[in-house]
Design an enzyme around this catalytic site. Structure first.
Site, mmCIF file in Angstrom:
data_model
loop_
_atom_site.group_PDB
_atom_site.id
_atom_site.type_symbol
_atom_site.label_atom_id
_atom_site.label_comp_id
_atom_site.label_asym_id
_atom_site.label_seq_id
_atom_site.Cartn_x
_atom_site.Cartn_y
_atom_site.Cartn_z
ATOM 1 N N LEU A 248 0.770 -1.187 -0.046
ATOM 2 C CA LEU A 248 -0.011 0.180 0.071
ATOM 3 C C LEU A 248 0.860 1.088 -0.134
ATOM 4 O O LEU A 248 0.447 2.538 -0.495
ATOM 5 C CB LEU A 248 -1.019 0.181 1.275
ATOM 6 C CG LEU A 248 -1.994 -1.023 1.200
ATOM 7 C CD1 LEU A 248 -2.690 -1.201 2.783
ATOM 8 C CD2 LEU A 248 -3.036 -0.887 0.124
ATOM 9 N N GLY B 42 7.437 3.226 3.818
ATOM 10 C CA GLY B 42 7.895 4.347 4.764
ATOM 11 C C GLY B 42 9.729 4.252 4.733
ATOM 12 O O GLY B 42 10.252 3.492 4.103
ATOM 13 N N GLY B 43 10.103 4.659 5.955
ATOM 14 C CA GLY B 43 11.444 4.998 6.198
ATOM 15 C C GLY B 43 12.024 3.619 6.585
ATOM 16 O O GLY B 43 13.227 3.578 6.113
ATOM 17 N N GLY C 115 10.231 0.361 6.351
ATOM 18 C CA GLY C 115 9.639 -0.805 5.674
ATOM 19 C C GLY C 115 8.499 -0.396 4.694
ATOM 20 O O GLY C 115 8.144 0.816 4.560
ATOM 21 N N CYS C 116 7.713 -1.614 4.428
ATOM 22 C CA CYS C 116 6.683 -1.056 3.700
ATOM 23 C C CYS C 116 5.304 -1.509 4.413
ATOM 24 O O CYS C 116 5.202 -2.097 5.432
ATOM 25 C CB CYS C 116 6.670 -2.153 2.450
ATOM 26 S SG CYS C 116 7.720 -1.835 1.175
ATOM 27 N N LYS D 208 1.961 -2.883 8.509
ATOM 28 C CA LYS D 208 3.673 -2.198 8.702
ATOM 29 C C LYS D 208 4.459 -2.964 9.078
ATOM 30 O O LYS D 208 4.407 -3.427 9.899
ATOM 31 C CB LYS D 208 3.282 -0.749 9.374
ATOM 32 C CG LYS D 208 4.695 -0.052 9.158
ATOM 33 C CD LYS D 208 4.814 1.060 9.982
ATOM 34 C CE LYS D 208 4.050 2.183 9.816
ATOM 35 N NZ LYS D 208 4.060 3.383 10.559
ATOM 36 N N ASP E 113 5.459 14.944 13.095
ATOM 37 C CA ASP E 113 5.636 14.707 11.679
ATOM 38 C C ASP E 113 4.415 14.535 10.869
ATOM 39 O O ASP E 113 4.076 13.767 9.899
ATOM 40 C CB ASP E 113 6.136 13.018 11.557
ATOM 41 C CG ASP E 113 6.845 12.857 10.115
ATOM 42 O OD1 ASP E 113 7.259 13.762 9.572
ATOM 43 O OD2 ASP E 113 6.976 11.671 9.664
#
Length: 455
Positions: A163, A166-167, A169-170, A185, A282
């Site tokens: 989907l 990120g920094g 992983g997926c 995640k 963030d």
């Protein structure tokens, strides 16, 4: 429930009746009166001389003797009954005490189960669909899900189920038994920073519950791999909607204002209603997720800090270029106003459909804040920089109001920025009532009507 007699009552009853028996028998002195003693042996039988008629007892004496024997029988009966009563009271009290203890134990167990059931109510219907999970007290309401279940739900973490990335992983789409969908995640061996963000996410989302903050359903620790399971947001992130293939075509003016309002509500909860307050640190369009009805939820709390922690000098400078407040970037000063700055950047994205930082040349970038600021305060230029998808579809007065809010949020000096509560109150009148605001739309535009019917 009435409490049973106290166990201290039994000695009192026994003392009372033990003192009663001598009192009742003292006047007679004969052990025959007490049923607890065996009768003494009778003396030898001797003939009783018949008194002459002149010495025969009078009727009065006879009556006294009869009454005396009658009293003697009644006293024996009373003592027997009292003894039976004492035994009955002892047995009844013992049974009542036993019954009370059993009932209390059962009630305590029931209360514990009811309390646990109430705390897990919101997640119960979803978690019950997962395979091989167990609740854990260490992480509050979160379920610890076995790695094999997550591997099966994501088809062994197939690329076709990715989907986003990120920094560390997926994020994968997971389909669990019963057709339940969730986002998984996967954080692969990111070292101490990855572990810190994983623990931070568990700690915060394990106790935060709000309609505009993503729900964390469970987690898994498998060797060096860390996994987090969230609600699946069908419409992805705001970043994908605005800057992906559709270029914001699904987002009408009113939908965009709803997303801004939902995000402000989530931030207000973090800043004003959490104890201690939480600074997200963030906030960006990729961390604002949208469900099937475009309700917005803030996600990714790996970098979030709680009130007090950011004053200790142990918070590493983190964030995303284009959203980081200038005072935090230059001086490391972090407050709730840092989140307000990031919110202002997101509001500019919703207004103009542009990314927060755009490349002008191979080694040159331009910030949306720097580019838009002069035009946001010029009413003649403002309509021309609005996203073409929504241009000329809103009341200009509303456009000016939103632009004014954005300008205040992105002020370089944090003291000039409003509190997120003030931002929230400014946006509520711009969102239709059916979307969570207070605006009454008499005749919605054809585009808005089409969007509403598609829901």
């Amino acid at each position: 429930m009435r409490r049973p007699p106290s166990p201290l009552l039994l000695p009192c009853i026994l003392v009372f009746f033990s003192s009663l028996f001598p009192a009742l028998t003292h006047g007679r002195g004969s052990p025959v009166l007490s049923p607890f003693f065996s009768p003494l042996p009778s003396p030898p039988m001797q003939p009783i001389p018949v008194p002459p008629p002149s010495l025969a007892p009078s009727p009065i004496v006879t009556q006294i003797i009869v009454r005396h024997h009658h009293f003697h029988k009644e006293l024996i009966v009373a003592i027997v009954l009292a003894s039976v009563a004492v035994v009955s009271i002892i047995i009844s009290t013992f049974c009542a005490l036993l019954f009370w203890r059993r009932n209390r134990h059962a009630l305590d167990s029931k209360n514990i189960q009811s309390s646990d059931g109430a705390r897990g109510l919101t997640l119960g219907p979803i978690l019950s669909k997962f395979n091989s999970l167990k609740m854990t007290g260490k992480k509050g309401l979160l379920a610890m899900i076995e790695y094999s279940s997550l591997e099966s739900a994501t088809n062994k973490f197939s690329e076709s189920n990715v989907l986003g990335e990120g920094g560390f992983g997926c994020v994968y789409k997971g389909c669990f038994d019963g057709g339940i969908l969730a986002a998984v995640k996967k954080l692969d061996g990111g070292g101490q920073d990855c572990e810190r963000e994983f623990e931070n996410e568990l700690d915060l989302l394990g106790r935060i519950r709000h309609p505009n903050i993503i729900s964390l359903l469970g987690y898994c620790v498998h060797g060096e791999t860390r996994l987090l399971v969230y609600d699946l947001m069908q419409n992805g992130s705001l970043e994908t909607q605005l800057h992906g293939p559709s270029h914001g075509s699904a987002l009408t003016w009113h939908i965009r204002m709803k997303i801004a309002l939902d995000t402000a509500r989530g931030l207000e909860y973090l800043h004003e209603h959490c104890n201690p307050p939480v600074i997200h640190r963030d906030l960006k369009s990729s961390n604002i997720l949208l469900d099937s009805e475009f309700n917005a939820k803030i996600s990714d709390f790996g970098l979030a800090v709680t009130g007090g922690n950011h004053h200790k000098g142990n918070v590493k400078l983190s964030g995303t270029l284009g959203y980081v407040a200038p005072e935090y970037l230059l001086d490391g000063k972090l407050t709730e106003k840092s989140d307000v700055y990031a919110f202002g950047v997101v509001l500019l994205e919703l207004l103009m459909g542009r990314k927060p930082v755009e490349k002008m040349a191979p080694s040159q970038c331009q910030s949306i804040v720097t580019w838009a600021m002069p035009q946001l305060t010029d009413r003649s230029k403002l309509p021309n920089i609005v996203d073409p998808v929504i241009r000329n579809t809103m009341d200009l007065k509303h456009l000016y109001q939103v632009a004014a809010v954005a300008v205040l949020c992105i002020q370089p000096e944090p003291s000039y920025r409003p509190l997120i509560t003030d931002v929230l109150h400014s946006l509520v009148p711009l969102v239709p009532t059916e979307l969570g605001g207070t605006l009454r739309v008499a005749e919605p535009s054809p585009r808005a009507s089409h969007k509403s019917s598609s829901h």
